[in-house]
Design an enzyme around this catalytic site. Sequence first.
Site, mmCIF file in Angstrom:
data_model
loop_
_atom_site.group_PDB
_atom_site.id
_atom_site.type_symbol
_atom_site.label_atom_id
_atom_site.label_comp_id
_atom_site.label_asym_id
_atom_site.label_seq_id
_atom_site.Cartn_x
_atom_site.Cartn_y
_atom_site.Cartn_z
ATOM 1 N N ASP A 1 -12.670 -8.960 4.098
ATOM 2 C CA ASP A 1 -13.898 -8.887 3.452
ATOM 3 C C ASP A 1 -14.352 -10.251 3.185
ATOM 4 O O ASP A 1 -15.712 -10.526 3.246
ATOM 5 C CB ASP A 1 -13.665 -8.388 2.066
ATOM 6 N N ASP B 1 -6.428 -6.994 4.182
ATOM 7 C CA ASP B 1 -7.612 -6.233 3.440
ATOM 8 C C ASP B 1 -8.704 -7.126 2.802
ATOM 9 O O ASP B 1 -9.679 -7.387 2.972
ATOM 10 C CB ASP B 1 -6.955 -5.154 2.484
ATOM 11 N N LYS C 1 2.917 -15.276 2.355
ATOM 12 C CA LYS C 1 3.186 -16.015 1.033
ATOM 13 C C LYS C 1 4.750 -16.294 1.066
ATOM 14 O O LYS C 1 5.472 -15.830 0.035
ATOM 15 C CB LYS C 1 2.691 -15.014 -0.040
ATOM 16 N N TYR D 1 0.872 -1.273 0.012
ATOM 17 C CA TYR D 1 -0.099 0.020 0.092
ATOM 18 C C TYR D 1 0.906 1.249 -0.002
ATOM 19 O O TYR D 1 0.487 2.362 -0.488
ATOM 20 C CB TYR D 1 -0.733 0.063 1.229
ATOM 21 N N ASP E 1 -3.026 -18.175 0.414
ATOM 22 C CA ASP E 1 -4.013 -18.914 -0.489
ATOM 23 C C ASP E 1 -4.831 -19.902 0.315
ATOM 24 O O ASP E 1 -5.993 -20.141 0.155
ATOM 25 C CB ASP E 1 -3.469 -19.500 -1.697
#
Length: 362
Positions: A247, A243, A186, A141, A219
């Site tokens: 959601d 983020d 990751k 970001y 993942d």
Amino acid sequence: MQADILVLPGDGIGPEVTAAAVQVLRAVAQRYGHVFRFEEKLIGGAAIDATGEPLPADTLAAAQRAHAVLLGAVGGPKWSDPKATVRPEQGLLAIRRALGLYANLRPVKPHPAALGASPIKPHLLTGVDLMVVRELTGGIYFGQKQRTADSASDLCEYSVAEIERVTRRACTLAQSRRGRVTSVDKANVLETSRLWREVVTRVVREEFPGIELEHQLVDSMAMHLLAKPREYDVIVTENMFGDILTDEASMLAGSLGLLPSASLGESTVGLYEPIHGSAPDIAGRGIANPYATILSAAMLLRHSLGLENEARCIEKAVDGALDNGVFTADLAPGGRGVGTQAATAAVLEQLELECQPVMMRD
Ligand code: IPM
Ligand code: MG
């Protein structure tokens, strides 16, 4: 107690949901004998329209003076031209960064009465109680961005210190919960994730030996979050993964409209906002779900003002409203729900019924 609360309604449904939360805060203040002083300023698209900037200096100065900031949402189609150089979201990122709010707490606890609103099978949802701690001021970001005629890049960068401090926050939270931390990265692909994993492992081993730590790749975490959400307690992860995963996690609770958040730094000053966006499609219609912002106000009382009883009182009142089936359209079967004001009124009524001040304070 006396406190200065800065309200940043922002765009879209932001003004409607923050107005609802302010009503609830005023009722709590009255009930418990506190004085909350509210000031309102511009951020996001509304600020761009008025001043040309998504975070005017005046807004930031007011935030720096306040004990806590309550924010609605920013953004909307009016300001989303991909060629625009000034965007509402820059205001939100800038205030998070300027106030040093590196830890974003996003609790997810499906309410028994709202299980039907979730696309997930109810038996997977009972007992789910997790807390995502999203790193909020680093990573992709905030890394350097570049654009040429035929390419673009966003740099993802993390320092050891940035990972250490958010890990400590997650572990401290886990100590007062079920003592488990799942760190999401990751590490099979990204160098930043390999550093992330190394630092989290060391901080837990050296400083929080009682914490049970597990690492997950993002993942597979996306899958586990739906397949066995009950397994998780505190989930700590970098900015963008957090983020996306929150959601996704909101679907466990049934709606984005139910999830609050607290953004915290080293001091008690924090920024509180629902995790949902500005929902321009329903803005101004009086039908937005105010619960996430009201629950964010509860987090504000807990984390910035140290008012745990008052925070619980708001949470109980929202629970009560949901128990009574007071559902906004996002939660109601067939989408026919009550409006923002009726939902807020139901919370205010529950406050009267359920929350007894333990004592009067000044
Ligand atoms: C959130 C939002 C923001 C984010 C946007 C509006 C910049 O999606 O708070 O989750 O990506 O952090
Ligand atoms: Mg988001």
